[in-house]
Design a protein around this motif. Structure first.
Motif, PDB file in Angstrom:
ATOM      1  N   PRO A 214       0.844  -1.048   0.143  1.00 24.53           N
ATOM      2  CA  PRO A 214      -0.158  -0.045  -0.060  1.00 24.53           C
ATOM      3  C   PRO A 214       0.804   1.305  -0.003  1.00 24.53           C
ATOM      4  CG  PRO A 214       0.013  -1.279   2.210  1.00 24.53           C
ATOM      5  CD  PRO A 214       0.462  -2.047   1.199  1.00 24.53           C
ATOM      6  N   LYS A 215       1.890   1.322   0.615  1.00 23.58           N
ATOM      7  CA  LYS A 215       3.161   2.535   0.604  1.00 23.58           C
ATOM      8  C   LYS A 215       3.712   2.500  -0.822  1.00 23.58           C
ATOM      9  CE  LYS A 215       3.609   2.294   5.611  1.00 23.58           C
ATOM     10  NZ  LYS A 215       4.473   2.308   6.885  1.00 23.58           N
ATOM     11  N   ASN A 216       3.858   1.466  -1.423  1.00 21.78           N
ATOM     12  CA  ASN A 216       4.575   1.703  -2.710  1.00 21.78           C
ATOM     13  C   ASN A 216       4.096   0.728  -3.690  1.00 21.78           C
ATOM     14  OD1 ASN A 216       6.455   2.366  -4.663  1.00 21.78           O
ATOM     15  ND2 ASN A 216       7.998   0.789  -3.669  1.00 21.78           N
ATOM     16  N   PRO A 217       2.975   0.858  -4.393  1.00 23.21           N
ATOM     17  CA  PRO A 217       2.315  -0.115  -5.187  1.00 23.21           C
ATOM     18  C   PRO A 217       3.103   0.133  -6.572  1.00 23.21           C
ATOM     19  CG  PRO A 217       0.805   1.865  -5.034  1.00 23.21           C
ATOM     20  CD  PRO A 217       1.823   2.006  -3.968  1.00 23.21           C
ATOM     21  N   ARG A 218       3.105  -1.302  -7.005  1.00 20.10           N
ATOM     22  CA  ARG A 218       3.860  -1.303  -8.403  1.00 20.10           C
ATOM     23  C   ARG A 218       3.028  -1.233  -9.646  1.00 20.10           C
ATOM     24  NH1 ARG A 218       4.379  -6.684 -10.488  1.00 20.10           N
ATOM     25  NH2 ARG A 218       2.984  -8.225  -9.087  1.00 20.10           N
ATOM     26  N   LEU A 219       1.638  -1.592  -9.528  1.00 23.20           N
ATOM     27  CA  LEU A 219       0.941  -1.615 -10.829  1.00 23.20           C
ATOM     28  C   LEU A 219       0.011  -0.484 -10.437  1.00 23.20           C
ATOM     29  CD1 LEU A 219      -0.149  -5.472 -10.545  1.00 23.20           C
ATOM     30  CD2 LEU A 219       1.269  -4.316 -12.209  1.00 23.20           C
ATOM     31  N   ILE A 220      -0.879  -0.243  -9.610  1.00 26.24           N
ATOM     32  CA  ILE A 220      -1.590   0.978  -9.760  1.00 26.24           C
ATOM     33  C   ILE A 220      -1.201   2.176  -8.892  1.00 26.24           C
ATOM     34  CG2 ILE A 220      -4.179   1.819  -9.159  1.00 26.24           C
ATOM     35  CD1 ILE A 220      -4.806  -1.182  -9.278  1.00 26.24           C
ATOM     36  N   LYS A 221      -0.655   2.970  -9.444  1.00 26.47           N
ATOM     37  CA  LYS A 221      -0.020   4.379  -9.070  1.00 26.47           C
ATOM     38  C   LYS A 221      -0.668   5.559  -8.752  1.00 26.47           C
ATOM     39  CE  LYS A 221       4.591   3.017  -8.767  1.00 26.47           C
ATOM     40  NZ  LYS A 221       5.445   3.034  -7.487  1.00 26.47           N
ATOM     41  N   THR A 222      -0.668   6.115  -7.554  1.00 24.67           N
ATOM     42  CA  THR A 222      -1.612   7.288  -7.646  1.00 24.67           C
ATOM     43  C   THR A 222      -0.624   8.480  -7.978  1.00 24.67           C
ATOM     44  OG1 THR A 222      -2.650   6.500  -5.583  1.00 24.67           O
ATOM     45  CG2 THR A 222      -2.880   8.917  -5.992  1.00 24.67           C
ATOM     46  N   ILE A 223      -1.190   9.267  -8.776  1.00 28.14           N
ATOM     47  CA  ILE A 223      -0.492  10.574  -9.167  1.00 28.14           C
ATOM     48  C   ILE A 223      -1.111  11.643  -8.393  1.00 28.14           C
ATOM     49  CG2 ILE A 223       0.462  12.064 -11.164  1.00 28.14           C
ATOM     50  CD1 ILE A 223       1.449   9.129 -11.016  1.00 28.14           C
ATOM     51  N   TYR A 224      -0.716  12.135  -7.402  1.00 23.12           N
ATOM     52  CA  TYR A 224      -1.452  13.008  -6.502  1.00 23.12           C
ATOM     53  C   TYR A 224      -1.980  14.432  -7.087  1.00 23.12           C
ATOM     54  CZ  TYR A 224      -0.534  10.006  -2.929  1.00 23.12           C
ATOM     55  OH  TYR A 224      -0.375   8.873  -2.073  1.00 23.12           O
ATOM     56  N   GLY A 225      -3.180  14.746  -7.073  1.00 19.70           N
ATOM     57  CA  GLY A 225      -3.653  15.888  -7.942  1.00 19.70           C
ATOM     58  C   GLY A 225      -4.142  15.686  -9.330  1.00 19.70           C
ATOM     59  N   ALA A 226      -3.681  14.419  -9.692  1.00 21.17           N
ATOM     60  CA  ALA A 226      -4.010  14.184 -11.194  1.00 21.17           C
ATOM     61  C   ALA A 226      -4.984  13.006 -11.635  1.00 21.17           C
ATOM     62  CB  ALA A 226      -2.749  13.927 -11.957  1.00 21.17           C
ATOM     63  N   GLY A 227      -4.587  11.887 -10.758  1.00 22.15           N
ATOM     64  CA  GLY A 227      -5.548  10.820 -10.871  1.00 22.15           C
ATOM     65  C   GLY A 227      -4.444   9.455 -10.680  1.00 22.15           C
ATOM     66  N   TYR A 228      -4.634   8.508 -11.730  1.00 20.31           N
ATOM     67  CA  TYR A 228      -4.265   7.230 -11.474  1.00 20.31           C
ATOM     68  C   TYR A 228      -3.414   6.647 -12.782  1.00 20.31           C
ATOM     69  CZ  TYR A 228      -6.855   7.149  -7.176  1.00 20.31           C
ATOM     70  OH  TYR A 228      -7.586   7.091  -5.763  1.00 20.31           O
ATOM     71  N   ILE A 229      -2.486   5.568 -12.560  1.00 16.77           N
ATOM     72  CA  ILE A 229      -2.045   5.182 -13.775  1.00 16.77           C
ATOM     73  C   ILE A 229      -1.696   3.520 -13.416  1.00 16.77           C
ATOM     74  CG2 ILE A 229       0.381   5.794 -13.099  1.00 16.77           C
ATOM     75  CD1 ILE A 229       1.131   6.365 -16.021  1.00 16.77           C
ATOM     76  N   PHE A 230      -1.983   2.865 -14.330  1.00 17.62           N
ATOM     77  CA  PHE A 230      -1.867   1.317 -14.449  1.00 17.62           C
ATOM     78  C   PHE A 230      -0.396   1.136 -14.975  1.00 17.62           C
ATOM     79  CE2 PHE A 230      -1.731  -3.110 -15.470  1.00 17.62           C
ATOM     80  CZ  PHE A 230      -2.243  -3.545 -14.364  1.00 17.62           C
ATOM     81  N   LEU A 231       0.625   0.625 -14.402  1.00 18.28           N
ATOM     82  CA  LEU A 231       1.806   0.320 -15.033  1.00 18.28           C
ATOM     83  C   LEU A 231       2.100  -1.151 -15.261  1.00 18.28           C
ATOM     84  CD1 LEU A 231       4.154   2.443 -12.849  1.00 18.28           C
ATOM     85  CD2 LEU A 231       3.065   3.136 -14.912  1.00 18.28           C
ATOM     86  N   GLY A 232       2.190  -1.655 -16.604  1.00 20.04           N
ATOM     87  CA  GLY A 232       2.438  -2.848 -16.888  1.00 20.04           C
ATOM     88  C   GLY A 232       1.656  -3.015 -18.193  1.00 20.04           C
ATOM     89  N   GLU A 233       2.265  -4.271 -18.855  1.00 17.92           N
ATOM     90  CA  GLU A 233       1.707  -4.724 -20.104  1.00 17.92           C
ATOM     91  C   GLU A 233       0.481  -5.646 -19.907  1.00 17.92           C
ATOM     92  OE1 GLU A 233       3.060  -3.608 -23.153  1.00 17.92           O
ATOM     93  OE2 GLU A 233       4.334  -2.463 -21.658  1.00 17.92           O
ATOM     94  N   VAL A 234      -0.368  -5.379 -20.706  1.00 19.22           N
ATOM     95  CA  VAL A 234      -1.800  -6.282 -20.620  1.00 19.22           C
ATOM     96  C   VAL A 234      -1.963  -6.899 -21.903  1.00 19.22           C
ATOM     97  CG1 VAL A 234      -4.100  -6.077 -20.221  1.00 19.22           C
ATOM     98  CG2 VAL A 234      -2.606  -4.380 -19.392  1.00 19.22           C
ATOM     99  N   ARG A 235      -2.485  -8.413 -21.992  1.00 20.40           N
ATOM    100  CA  ARG A 235      -2.775  -9.036 -22.792  1.00 20.40           C
ATOM    101  C   ARG A 235      -4.142  -9.223 -22.862  1.00 20.40           C
ATOM    102  NH1 ARG A 235      -2.109 -14.481 -23.963  1.00 20.40           N
ATOM    103  NH2 ARG A 235      -0.840 -14.760 -22.039  1.00 20.40           N
ATOM    104  N   TRP A 236      -5.019  -9.082 -23.794  1.00 21.01           N
ATOM    105  CA  TRP A 236      -6.403  -9.670 -23.649  1.00 21.01           C
ATOM    106  C   TRP A 236      -6.507 -11.059 -24.449  1.00 21.01           C
ATOM    107  CZ3 TRP A 236     -10.137  -7.653 -20.635  1.00 21.01           C
ATOM    108  CH2 TRP A 236      -9.853  -6.210 -20.072  1.00 21.01           C
ATOM    109  N   THR A 237      -7.434 -11.914 -23.884  1.00 16.26           N
ATOM    110  CA  THR A 237      -7.563 -13.309 -24.486  1.00 16.26           C
ATOM    111  C   THR A 237      -8.994 -13.706 -24.484  1.00 16.26           C
ATOM    112  OG1 THR A 237      -7.372 -14.502 -22.425  1.00 16.26           O
ATOM    113  CG2 THR A 237      -5.370 -14.188 -23.780  1.00 16.26           C
TER     114      THR A 237
END
Length: 237
Positions: A214-237
């Protein structure tokens, strides 16, 4: 669309006048409906047919409405909209935290309920994977057809419909900033304190289920004052 293909809306409210008003408005708008006065009847009905949307009154004679909403969020793929006379902000926040997708305060205009339902059913999908149901990312699989996360060892963790909407939004736009305004526009619901709090809770629960620090998430990052960003490669099947 034929009537049998129309979305099914389950209405749970112990007031006959409200049930009739909702059923009339929904069927006039082209939805199929099933209506119940008690939670026990409603739960029995769910075993026979899975609705697309559940309208749930919190003041039920035979069950705690919020507890029912929470269980529906964990076990059902339906969108959940609370209809209640409880107008306090904390009541709305609690309902959304427990997994509801929207909260409508009595008295209401039936046309508003129809509009909210259409908004819940009109969830955008990316052009890249409009019909994909499984996303693979960072050692995880998200199976949206079953509402489960599957880790590298095959262990499954369920997520709610509301959590799934947020997760899909991230997975369809990886490595891109998603602002609160974009989340509100994509996911529906009224902007404000209750929406922001609900998003915080859903994202926190997703991080927990994804075993994030929770203090340092690697996937769902909070960008304070701006929003969120999901970091990583995603493949849909």
């Amino acid at each position: 669309m034929t009537h049998s293909q129309a979305p099914l809306v389950a209405v749970l409210d112990d007031e006959p006048e409200i049930r009739r008003m909702l059923v009339d408005a929904l069927e006039e708008a082209g939805f199929r409906t099933s209506a119940y006065a008690r939670a026990t009847e409603f739960e029995a009905g769910l075993k026979r047919c899975q609705p697309d949307v559940c309208l749930v009154d919190l003041g039920l004679p035979d069950r705690d409405g919020l507890a029912l909403v929470h269980r529906l969020a964990l076990e059902s793929g339906a969108a959940i909209i609370i209809i209640s006379g409880r107008a306090q902000v904390q009541d709305r926040v609690t309902g959304l935290e427990l997994g509801a997708d929207d909260y409508i305060i009595k008295p209401f205009d039936p046309a508003e309920v129809v509009a909210r339902i259409r908004a819940r059913l009109r969830r955008p999908r990316s052009e890249a994977a409009p019909a994909a149901q499984v996303a693979v990312f960072a050692g995880w699989k998200a199976a949206f057809d079953r509402y489960v996360l599957i880790d590298a060892h095959g262990a499954e963790t369920p997520f709610s419909h509301a959590e799934g909407e947020v997760l899909r939004l991230f997975l369809e736009s990886p490595n891109r900033l998603i602002s609160r305004a974009q989340m509100q526009e994509s996911l529906g619901g009224a902007a404000g304190e209750s929406f922001d709090r609900a998003m915080d809770v859903r994202i926190s629960r997703l991080r927990t289920k994804l075993c994030e620090d929770p203090k340092n998430p690697r996937l769902i990052k909070t960008i304070y004052g701006a929003g969120y960003i999901f970091l990583g490669e995603v493949r849909w099947t």
